[in-house]
Design a protein around this motif. Sequence first.
Motif, PDB file in Angstrom:
ATOM      1  N   LYS A 281     -23.950 -49.828  -4.665  1.00  0.00           N
ATOM      2  CA  LYS A 281     -23.295 -49.381  -3.440  1.00  0.00           C
ATOM      3  C   LYS A 281     -23.938 -49.973  -2.197  1.00  0.00           C
ATOM      4  CE  LYS A 281     -23.916 -44.812  -4.478  1.00  0.00           C
ATOM      5  NZ  LYS A 281     -24.908 -44.870  -5.571  1.00  0.00           N
ATOM      6  N   LEU A 285     -20.667 -53.562  -4.792  1.00  0.00           N
ATOM      7  CA  LEU A 285     -19.454 -52.791  -5.045  1.00  0.00           C
ATOM      8  C   LEU A 285     -18.235 -53.407  -4.343  1.00  0.00           C
ATOM      9  CD1 LEU A 285     -18.818 -50.289  -6.714  1.00  0.00           C
ATOM     10  CD2 LEU A 285     -19.361 -48.868  -4.730  1.00  0.00           C
ATOM     11  N   ASN A 309     -22.603 -44.356 -11.785  1.00  0.00           N
ATOM     12  CA  ASN A 309     -22.256 -45.722 -11.352  1.00  0.00           C
ATOM     13  C   ASN A 309     -21.028 -46.236 -12.110  1.00  0.00           C
ATOM     14  OD1 ASN A 309     -25.709 -46.061 -11.366  1.00  0.00           O
ATOM     15  ND2 ASN A 309     -24.518 -46.201  -9.478  1.00  0.00           N
ATOM     16  N   GLU A 312     -18.052 -44.864 -10.488  1.00  0.00           N
ATOM     17  CA  GLU A 312     -17.790 -45.540  -9.203  1.00  0.00           C
ATOM     18  C   GLU A 312     -16.987 -46.826  -9.406  1.00  0.00           C
ATOM     19  OE1 GLU A 312     -21.944 -44.328  -6.912  1.00  0.00           O
ATOM     20  OE2 GLU A 312     -21.702 -46.342  -7.718  1.00  0.00           O
TER      21      GLU A 312
END
Length: 385
Positions: A281, A285, A309, A312
């Motif tokens: 992040k 990302l 993760n 995400e």
Amino acid sequence: EKGRYDHFMRKEISEQPTALAQTIEGRIDASEEGEPIVTDGSEAASRGDSVSTPGADGVSLEEFPPGTFADVSAIQFVACGTSYHAALYGQQLLARRGVSAQTFRAGEYAMSPAPVDDDTLVIGVTQSGETADTLESLRRAAEGGARTLALTNVVGSTAARECDDAMFIRAGPEIGVAATKTFSSQVASLGLLAERLARDVADSESEDSRQLLAELSTLPETVQRVLDETQAMEVVDRYRAMDSYFFIGRGVAHPVAMEGALKFKEITYEHAEGFAAGQLKHGPLALVTPNTPVFAVFTGRHTDKTLSNVREVQARGAPVIGVVSEDNREVIDTVDAALTIPEAHPDVAAVLANVQLQLVAYHVADYLDRPIDKPRNLAKSVTVE
Ligand code: M6R
């Protein structure tokens, strides 16, 4: 000779059980044949006594008897490429045993070495023992008064000859430019060396490290179980024409993620990057799309954090391939595809996960008809700085 294999790389991947057996042979103390020592004998343990098995030291390194490193107060690793990833793994093993170490890319260290003194041990991790940047780093460290140690596959190599100490990983010759069996043998060797260093430098031994040694002694068979799987080929069929490939992991899975990406880009010519999962992040990302598969490496440590993760990147549409223990249902049920490994100590799981990623890189490169053993622009041994 390649024998029944199309490429040396494939042959060398398959040779890992033999290479690992050679690496560990005679180096792990065993109570009886084939059985690793666990120093608290079971009867005594059930009485609550703490017992050391007579003569059992955990590791028995001919070249490094107990006390060899008693004067060492600082440890630095220097290495390039795959060997750098093995060194990062070694650094983490030491950290968990209370010994701090630093790992440097040799190309940088050679230009601006870290401070050393005569209590510093500088370990050059180099399969060939001929990598110019690693040799130069070791020379600079020696000039500064450090003790140097070559961890190498090649007896008689320049690194082995020039360093104060040498430990041989005994993987056998590796022909393919892509380092495979030598990575596994490097990390197994680092498991043994870390044990000696921890006892000499920090007087540290633990149930966890004894467990690791026990599992290292059966690693050849465990790796064979991974090699008997065909999952990597199936995954490759599903995800082989994408934009980029990302590899993530935490702890010892981080160097494995970086190694997975290096192997992948080196032989497939497809774009691949490895990241510490927590780093996603902070930038990467932004690159994640439905066309960027993410390989997430699980070792049994930090599972919840890595799973978050995974969620995400899935939320951005990326397919996730989990490399994970065969009995971790939560992860297997969350990811889009799984490459499973036998249940193992986390530091062993990292080696097993790496074998799965070697197979993935190989099968994609084979599908793309790349010259796997001699990728463009690369040499087996990089003898120029
Ligand atoms: O012989 P070395 O271990 O010193 O080589 C270091 C790197 O050049 C090497 O690991 C390279 O990254 C491999 N081709 C990776 O597969």
